[in-house]
Design a protein around this motif. Structure first.
Motif, PDB file in Angstrom:
ATOM      1  N   MET A   1      44.116 -36.117  21.731  1.00  0.00           N
ATOM      2  CA  MET A   1      44.237 -35.494  20.419  1.00  0.00           C
ATOM      3  C   MET A   1      44.491 -36.592  19.390  1.00  0.00           C
ATOM      4  N   ASN A   2      43.791 -36.523  18.264  1.00  0.00           N
ATOM      5  CA  ASN A   2      44.010 -37.575  17.271  1.00  0.00           C
ATOM      6  C   ASN A   2      45.387 -37.417  16.636  1.00  0.00           C
ATOM      7  N   ALA A   3      45.852 -38.445  15.957  1.00  0.00           N
ATOM      8  CA  ALA A   3      47.219 -38.488  15.433  1.00  0.00           C
ATOM      9  C   ALA A   3      47.511 -37.364  14.442  1.00  0.00           C
ATOM     10  N   ASP A   6      47.791 -34.205  16.435  1.00  0.00           N
ATOM     11  CA  ASP A   6      48.983 -34.302  17.262  1.00  0.00           C
ATOM     12  C   ASP A   6      50.218 -33.898  16.460  1.00  0.00           C
ATOM     13  N   LEU A   7      50.291 -34.335  15.212  1.00  0.00           N
ATOM     14  CA  LEU A   7      51.403 -33.950  14.356  1.00  0.00           C
ATOM     15  C   LEU A   7      51.391 -32.446  14.094  1.00  0.00           C
ATOM     16  N   THR A   8      50.230 -31.889  13.837  1.00  0.00           N
ATOM     17  CA  THR A   8      50.122 -30.440  13.623  1.00  0.00           C
ATOM     18  C   THR A   8      50.600 -29.682  14.853  1.00  0.00           C
ATOM     19  N   TYR A   9      50.143 -30.127  16.007  1.00  0.00           N
ATOM     20  CA  TYR A   9      50.504 -29.482  17.262  1.00  0.00           C
ATOM     21  C   TYR A   9      52.022 -29.537  17.483  1.00  0.00           C
ATOM     22  N   ARG A  10      52.615 -30.701  17.239  1.00  0.00           N
ATOM     23  CA  ARG A  10      54.066 -30.852  17.413  1.00  0.00           C
ATOM     24  C   ARG A  10      54.839 -29.960  16.436  1.00  0.00           C
ATOM     25  N   LYS A  13      54.622 -26.446  17.710  1.00  0.00           N
ATOM     26  CA  LYS A  13      55.498 -26.270  18.877  1.00  0.00           C
ATOM     27  C   LYS A  13      56.953 -26.160  18.419  1.00  0.00           C
ATOM     28  N   GLU A  98      44.094 -26.415  19.050  1.00  0.00           N
ATOM     29  CA  GLU A  98      43.309 -26.871  20.207  1.00  0.00           C
ATOM     30  C   GLU A  98      41.815 -26.724  19.929  1.00  0.00           C
ATOM     31  N   GLU A 101      40.561 -29.379  17.521  1.00  0.00           N
ATOM     32  CA  GLU A 101      40.349 -30.652  18.218  1.00  0.00           C
ATOM     33  C   GLU A 101      38.994 -30.651  18.938  1.00  0.00           C
ATOM     34  N   ASN A 134      49.060 -30.728   7.216  1.00  0.00           N
ATOM     35  CA  ASN A 134      50.337 -31.134   7.807  1.00  0.00           C
ATOM     36  C   ASN A 134      51.459 -31.103   6.776  1.00  0.00           C
TER      37      ASN A 134
END
Length: 151
Positions: A1-3, A6-10, A13, A98, A101, A134
């Protein structure tokens, strides 16, 4: 996952972890001095991400258009959300990122309709949209944390 994703996903979560102990009634509660609730904020970040990333790229949303309309900019809760709908919103929080991505990997984002945002800048491509998203989701994470103190 690009950075960026990845921030969005975190971030999403973290939202799920924050709301984990809350009941459906608590998620739907609108505290005095607020005009929305926790579940609206969760649905809103999904809706806005779909509009900024897919809508402005002339691609089909990955969720129902009626959902996007119900939770887009300028809306407010129109009633309580059911337990079933809460489950769907929770699933969509991660699914939509997901899927984004996968669509980036498949090079689906070929066009983008420029869009001026509240900060005074203009989004000109999907990367701009993801970065601004973000920022937007960070604001709503803060709102969710504030709302949680009152439910």
């Amino acid at each position: 996952m690009n950075a960026i994703l990845d921030l969005t996903y975190r971030n999403r979560k973290a939202m799920l972890k924050i709301i984990e102990p809350l009941s459906v009634a608590q998620l739907n509660h609108i505290p005095e001095a607020f005009n929305n609730n926790i579940i609206w904020n969760l649905a809103h970040v999904i809706s806005v991400q779909q509009g900024l990333v897919y809508g402005l790229s002339n691609l089909n949303f990955k969720i129902e258009k009626d959902f996007v309309k119900a939770y887009t900019k300028g809306t407010k809760p129109m009633g309580d959300v059911s337990e079933k709908d809460v489950s769907i919103i929770k699933e969509q929080l991660l699914y939509t990122i997901e899927q984004t991505e996968l669509d980036i990997s498949a090079d689906r984002f070929q066009t983008y309709n420029e869009y001026p945002v509240m900060l005074g800048n203009t989004l000109t491509n999907v990367t701009d949209a993801l970065q601004f998203n973000n920022y937007h989701e960070g604001l709503h994470l803060g709102v969710i944390m504030s709302l949680k103190k009152f439910v």
